[in-house]
Design a protein around this motif. Structure first.
Motif, PDB file in Angstrom:
ATOM      1  N   ASP A  14       0.824  -1.193   0.000  1.00  0.00           N
ATOM      2  CA  ASP A  14       0.000   0.000   0.000  1.00  0.00           C
ATOM      3  C   ASP A  14       0.867   1.256   0.000  1.00  0.00           C
ATOM      4  OD1 ASP A  14      -2.229  -1.585   0.073  1.00  0.00           O
ATOM      5  OD2 ASP A  14      -2.333  -1.581   2.272  1.00  0.00           O
ATOM      6  N   GLU A 915      -8.812  -9.684   6.289  1.00  0.00           N
ATOM      7  CA  GLU A 915      -9.251  -8.412   6.862  1.00  0.00           C
ATOM      8  C   GLU A 915     -10.172  -8.635   8.063  1.00  0.00           C
ATOM      9  OE1 GLU A 915     -10.882  -5.834   3.857  1.00  0.00           O
ATOM     10  OE2 GLU A 915      -9.510  -6.624   2.339  1.00  0.00           O
ATOM     11  N   SER A 943      -6.876 -12.967  10.050  1.00  0.00           N
ATOM     12  CA  SER A 943      -5.708 -12.431  10.758  1.00  0.00           C
ATOM     13  C   SER A 943      -5.816 -12.651  12.266  1.00  0.00           C
ATOM     14  CB  SER A 943      -5.554 -10.935  10.459  1.00  0.00           C
ATOM     15  OG  SER A 943      -5.215 -10.755   9.092  1.00  0.00           O
ATOM     16  N   GLU A 973      -7.568  -5.790  13.551  1.00  0.00           N
ATOM     17  CA  GLU A 973      -6.933  -4.546  13.965  1.00  0.00           C
ATOM     18  C   GLU A 973      -5.437  -4.618  13.707  1.00  0.00           C
ATOM     19  OE1 GLU A 973      -7.879  -3.866  18.010  1.00  0.00           O
ATOM     20  OE2 GLU A 973     -10.034  -3.608  17.665  1.00  0.00           O
ATOM     21  N   GLN A 975      -1.948  -3.272  11.154  1.00  0.00           N
ATOM     22  CA  GLN A 975      -1.549  -2.917   9.801  1.00  0.00           C
ATOM     23  C   GLN A 975      -1.329  -4.178   8.973  1.00  0.00           C
ATOM     24  OE1 GLN A 975       1.500   0.183   9.454  1.00  0.00           O
ATOM     25  NE2 GLN A 975       1.407   0.430  11.683  1.00  0.00           N
ATOM     26  N   LYS A 976      -1.329  -4.016   7.689  1.00  0.00           N
ATOM     27  CA  LYS A 976      -1.177  -5.135   6.766  1.00  0.00           C
ATOM     28  C   LYS A 976       0.307  -5.439   6.557  1.00  0.00           C
ATOM     29  CE  LYS A 976      -2.624  -6.509   2.097  1.00  0.00           C
ATOM     30  NZ  LYS A 976      -3.343  -6.045   0.895  1.00  0.00           N
ATOM     31  N   CYS A 977       0.701  -6.660   6.831  1.00  0.00           N
ATOM     32  CA  CYS A 977       2.088  -7.076   6.598  1.00  0.00           C
ATOM     33  C   CYS A 977       2.350  -7.070   5.104  1.00  0.00           C
ATOM     34  CB  CYS A 977       2.329  -8.462   7.184  1.00  0.00           C
ATOM     35  SG  CYS A 977       3.953  -9.133   6.812  1.00  0.00           S
ATOM     36  N   TRP A 981       0.509 -10.315   4.138  1.00  0.00           N
ATOM     37  CA  TRP A 981      -0.809  -9.674   4.046  1.00  0.00           C
ATOM     38  C   TRP A 981      -1.668  -9.842   5.274  1.00  0.00           C
ATOM     39  CZ3 TRP A 981      -3.242 -10.345  -1.489  1.00  0.00           C
ATOM     40  CH2 TRP A 981      -2.344  -9.852  -2.461  1.00  0.00           C
ATOM     41  N   GLN A 982      -1.198 -10.480   6.331  1.00  0.00           N
ATOM     42  CA  GLN A 982      -1.988 -10.524   7.554  1.00  0.00           C
ATOM     43  C   GLN A 982      -2.053  -9.125   8.161  1.00  0.00           C
ATOM     44  OE1 GLN A 982      -1.877 -13.836  10.337  1.00  0.00           O
ATOM     45  NE2 GLN A 982      -0.165 -14.704   9.171  1.00  0.00           N
ATOM     46  N   ILE A 983      -3.167  -8.820   8.776  1.00  0.00           N
ATOM     47  CA  ILE A 983      -3.353  -7.529   9.456  1.00  0.00           C
ATOM     48  C   ILE A 983      -3.164  -7.778  10.948  1.00  0.00           C
ATOM     49  CG2 ILE A 983      -4.977  -5.678   9.951  1.00  0.00           C
ATOM     50  CD1 ILE A 983      -6.264  -6.261   7.221  1.00  0.00           C
ATOM     51  N   CYS A 996       5.327  -8.436   9.825  1.00  0.00           N
ATOM     52  CA  CYS A 996       4.965  -8.990  11.126  1.00  0.00           C
ATOM     53  C   CYS A 996       6.158  -9.743  11.711  1.00  0.00           C
ATOM     54  CB  CYS A 996       3.764  -9.896  10.991  1.00  0.00           C
ATOM     55  SG  CYS A 996       4.085 -11.360   9.984  1.00  0.00           S
TER      56      CYS A 996
END
Length: 1008
Positions: A14, A915, A943, A973, A975-977, A981-983, A996
């Motif tokens: 992002d 998400e 996540s 809750e 941020q996106k790794c 892509w895990q949050i 992460c």
């Protein structure tokens, strides 16, 4: 963690300034294409297998193993393959390949039926097209043309069978026209000469006027046919003696007997006629009796009024079955009638009738004889009049009646289907023309019956009628001298363990020695063998193995020494055939050479008929199973596999022939399949344009798609095939191929050093091993039971449901993002290897081309092949039913979560499951305990995830079939790794920006 089940994610960011971690993600790597290209690539594999001599290698590798022998039922060598051929040969190939891979020595010798009418008919067609007279051609020259024709089609069909991927001894198949085979067929026939089961008899057989030969039941098809039907009067005349039975008087005017008048006197005095019904008016000149059933109720019908056009006469009195009066009156246009009191048929014994042609103008007194009324259990009330016109020369029941009561046989019909020329009135008239069309005989008889006043009614009827399977023309029952194998005559051959007669041995074999798949096959063939007549062995044709026997000149067939029985002569014939083939029988002076020094040739005649081609194929057990080095050690096949029509064909002819010459069935197992129909369930025909040609399917889809259609079908019933069905089959193949492709990509560069012992693995991986153990048993049991549909369904469900939709879906994250040395990733790859080896090998009997492609894509080799490997053993301790029960709970709970997330994905609340961080309410304490002990968020590809034993609140997502599990949606809750892509809350707090903790550790291990 990746939520995409079909392909790995492209790693994105992002933040344009974020680090690029794409080269640190372990995406699948394989050159195995998603598009199979089977039509183009399959010939490459065929060429490779030929170069490697795979079949020969398998035989060498299997030395010492227990043999498994599937004996090939020979197709006729006379045309391109149809879809039934493909179904049959693929089923056989799946059997032999699977048996080989289960540890047997599965030999397969393909064969061809090369003699007989189908091939001879093709040569005759060529003659007719050239205006050439077959009878003017030298016999041996004609036979050589047949041989060359068959040899050409053997080569064509062999290539077509090999293109299906069928593995076997194609370099050395068996042919019934090979000299050794012809010698053995003759030898097997001569065993019947020696054991006394062969006899010459004159009896009615199914005869084709078009082909001018007798036909076996297996050479006959039943089709709808419109026939003439007639109701015919047979007037009652005086009998030889007075009868005693009495019946009481009935209504006035109807001739019913009282205590002063016996039944016969009443019938004669009142000019009563017995009425018969037949659909073969041409057989009336051959009538020699009328049959009745002693148990049927009969009554006299007096005609009181008729409608216009009726041939019934007011005042006449007709004797018929009581139950048929209404139908007879309707057919004869009788408007009003009276019925006498009914009486049982047993009162009709010893009554004589007048032949309807008695006194026929120009008949030369041919039919001026009394016709006896005789009892017969075959007479029924299903149709007709309760009386059956009996012509002993033209029907099996009629013939048996003739034998019981000494009725004369007639010889009025010649080989061409015409009456003999000197038959009064009807001489020379054709019943059926050489083209198979109706001749004038039926109409001439109907006119003669009308002229005699014997025709009560006439009409047309559409019914099932026998036709020659080759010419498609109707056949007739005709009395001819033929050679028969007596199936009820006791044989003194020292092989009486299962009975003294052919029939007894066959029935004992059916019940005691043979396993029938499906079981209904036993009932079908048992009833056929139980009720069949003697076997008609002779054919009046040219292309076949001759009946190698000699008869005493000018002797009657029932004479004690009518047949020459001499083993020394038989040995000479066998040797001559082995060296020169069966053609030598037709060479000048052959009889003299065979009898020289043993018997006076002038005292013996040489039989020139040829054997029923079913005897040829029925003898294959002798020259294939018994005589070949790659045959069966004890001469008995483990399996015969053909279509269900072969219960009256090859299965039965092989059974009867072997029971006559070796005392028992030549097989331990028989598997039958149904017929192939189009997508609407209709029989395929060129005229309807609904045929499916195997070569066209292969050209469009490839042989593996056709083989997959076979494996998916329930072969025990009729199968359907067509464009839409093939599209569905191709889609199943595509889904399976994608699973195999993922396995290849995920196993790229797998090293033995990565391997992990099951005890060290996470539970999920041990659950996959459990499933492999389950499948190992299912696959082995399925292949042993020939349940290929069940085997494929188990493998397909495992590949698409257990693997692609569940395990792959969950473990893609570990495969892509865990550090190479992590225990979890190594465990996954270890299990992937176990899955690959088994799934590929289990599929190899069904999809040999694809399995080879997959195998060599992982382990390229110039000498190896997937088909040189057996199914791998599966450790027993992989089976863990308790663990499986726990993971059944995990999967059921997971379905609720994934369904809840799909709702949020559909309404655009989220774009991917990562998400989400749902709250999962689990009321079942056992299920809750199980879920607490696994990373359930990992299982659900979220996540984060919260488990609670509290009941689901109002508004929670529920599934009706998973009680006690509810889901409340919540967003993850953090941020996106930028790598997985895990949050997560900890993203951005590690040495490597934007990742992460797990990914930070992996990057460090990779030296980043």
């Amino acid at each position: 963690m990746c939520a995409d089940t079909s392909a790995p994610p492209a790693v994105q960011s992002d933040n344009a300034d974020a680090a690029d971690y794409r080269d640190t993600v372990f995406l699948p790597e394989t050159e195995f294409p998603m598009r199979a290209g089977l039509p183009q690539r399959e010939p490459e594999w065929l060429a490779r297998w030929a170069r490697l001599r795979i079949y020969d290698q398998l035989r060498a590798n299997a030395a010492g193993r227990r043999p498994f022998i599937l004996h090939d039922g020979p197709p006729y060598a006379n045309g391109h393959l149809h879809i039934g051929h493909a179904l049959n040969k693929v089923l056989k190939d799946i059997v032999t390949r699977s048996q080989q891979m289960m540890g047997r020595d599965a030999r397969y010798v393909p064969g061809w039926d090369c003699h007989g009418l189908p091939i001879e008919w093709k040569i005759e067609e060529q003659y007719r097209a050239r205006g050439q007279d077959k009878d003017a051609v030298d016999m041996i020259e004609f036979r050589q043309e047949c041989r060359a024709f068959a040899a050409g089609w053997v080569d064509t069909q062999r290539a077509e069978f090999e293109r299906l991927g069928v593995i076997g001894n194609w370099a050395d198949p068996y042919l019934t026209m090979n000299f050794h085979a012809e010698s053995v067929i003759a030898a097997e026939f001569m065993k019947l000469v020696m054991n006394g089961s062969l006899y010459q008899g004159s009896k009615p057989v199914m005869w084709s006027p078009v082909e001018k030969t007798a036909l076996a039941e297996a050479e006959v098809e039943y089709h709808d046919h419109t026939s003439h039907q007639v109701w015919v009067r047979f007037p009652v005349i005086e009998a030889a003696r007075v009868l005693a039975p009495l019946v009481s008087r009935s209504s006035p005017g109807v001739p019913i007997v009282d205590d002063r008048m016996n039944l016969q006197d009443a019938l004669v005095r009142n000019n009563v006629s017995v009425v018969i019904w037949t659909t073969t008016p041409w057989t009336i000149p051959q009538n020699r009796a009328v049959a009745y059933n002693p148990e049927i109720d009969y009554a006299v019908l007096r005609v009181n009024a008729v409608t216009e056009g009726s041939t019934a006469k007011v005042g006449e009195q007709l004797l018929v079955a009581s139950s048929q009066i209404e139908d007879i009156a309707r057919a004869a246009k009788i408007e009003r009638y009276e019925i006498g009191e009914a009486f049982k048929g047993d009162l009709l014994s010893n009554i004589l009738l007048s032949h309807p042609y008695r006194g026929l103008d120009g008949g030369s007194r041919e039919w001026d004889f009394p016709v006896p009324l005789l009892p017969g259990d075959h007479v029924t009330e299903d149709a007709g009049t309760g009386f059956v016109h009996t012509a002993p020369s033209h029907g099996e029941d009629d013939y048996q009646m003739g034998l019981r009561h000494g009725l004369p046989m007639t010889h009025n019909v010649g080989p061409d289907g015409s009456y003999r020329g000197d038959l009064p009135v009807f001489g020379g008239q054709a019943i059926l023309t050489p083209e198979g069309k109706e001749g004038p005989a039926n109409v001439s008889n109907i006119k003669a019956l009308a002229g005699q006043g014997a025709l009560l009614a006439k009409g047309k009827v559409k019914h099932s009628y026998p036709h020659s399977w080759r010419s498609k023309a109707p056949v007739i029952f005709r009395n001819t001298p033929q050679w028969f194998a007596a199936i009820d005559k006791p044989l003194d051959d020292g092989m009486g363990e299962y009975g003294q007669t052919i029939r007894a041995r066959a029935l004992a074999s059916i019940d005691e020695l043979v396993k029938w798949t499906p079981r209904t096959g036993r009932n079908r063939i048992h009833s056929m063998v139980e009720n069949r007549p003697d076997w008609v062995l002779s054919r009046q044709r040219a292309w076949g193995v001759p009946l190698t026997c000699f008869t005493r000149a000018n002797a009657r067939p029932d004479a004690p020494n009518f047949l020459l029985r001499d083993e020394a002569v038989n040995a000479r014939i066998r040797e001559a055939f082995a060296i020169h083939g069966a053609d030598v029988w037709y060479t000048e002076g052959f009889k003299d050479r065979m009898l020289e020094g043993l018997h006076d040739p002038a005292e013996w005649d040489q039989v020139m008929d040829v054997l029923d081609v079913w005897f040829d194929s029925g003898s294959t057990h002798a020259f294939v199973l018994r005589d070949r080095a790659d045959g069966a050690p004890d001469g008995i096949a483990d399996l015969y596999l053909e279509g269900t029509d072969q219960h009256r064909g090859w299965f039965q002819s092989s059974l009867l022939q072997a029971c006559a010459t070796q005392g028992r069935a030549p097989y331990r197992g028989v598997l039958t399949h149904g017929f192939t129909l189009d997508e609407k369930g209709m029989k395929m025909s060129k005229s309807l344009g609904n045929t499916i040609v195997p070569a066209k399917v292969i050209e469009q889809y490839g042989a593996d798609i056709l083989r997959l259609w076979v494996a998916q079908a329930d072969y025990t019933a009729d199968q359907r095939i067509g464009p839409e069905i093939l599209k569905g089959t191709a889609d199943s193949y595509r889904r399976l191929r994608n699973t195999l492709r993922f396995l290849l990509g995920a196993l790229a560069d797998f090293d033995e050093a990565e391997r992990v012992e099951p005890a060290q693995m996470p539970e999920l991986e041990r659950w996959v091993l459990h499933r492999l153990a389950q499948l190992d048993a299912e696959v082995s049991q399925g292949f042993e039971a020939y349940d290929f549909q069940g085997v494929f369904q188990s493998l397909f469900n495992f590949a698409t449901s257990d693997l692609s939709a569940f395990w792959f879906d969950i473990r893609k994250d570990a495969l892509y993002c865990d550090a190479p040395g992590s225990l979890r990733r190594r465990a996954v790859r270890t299990v992937l290897d176990a899955v690959f080896r088994r799934l590929t090998l289990w599929l190899a009997p069904i999809l040999p081309f694809t399995a080879e492609d997959v195998w060599l894509s992982r382990w390229p080799s110039d000498t190896d092949s997937v088909h040189l490997h057996d199914f791998p053993p599966t450790p027993a301790d992989w089976r863990n039913d308790a663990l499986a029960a726990r993971w059944d709970m995990v999967r059921r709970a997971r379905r609720v979560v994934t369904a809840a997330l799909e709702v949020k994905r559909s309404d655009k609340t989220i774009g991917a499951s990562l998400e989400a961080a749902p709250v999962v309410h689990v009321e079942d304490p056992d299920m809750f305990a199980v879920l607490e002990n696994v990373d359930f968020a990992d299982m659900c590809i979220t996540s984060d995830l919260t488990l609670t034993p509290a009941p689901a609140p109002e508004g929670a997502f529920l599934l009706a079939d998973v009680l006690g599990v509810g889901v409340i949606f919540a967003l993850a809750e953090g941020q996106k790794c930028q790598r997985c892509w895990q949050i997560l809350p900890d993203v951005g707090s590690h040495a490597h920006p934007g990742v992460c903790a797990r990914c930070d550790e992996a990057l460090t291990a990779l030296g980043r």
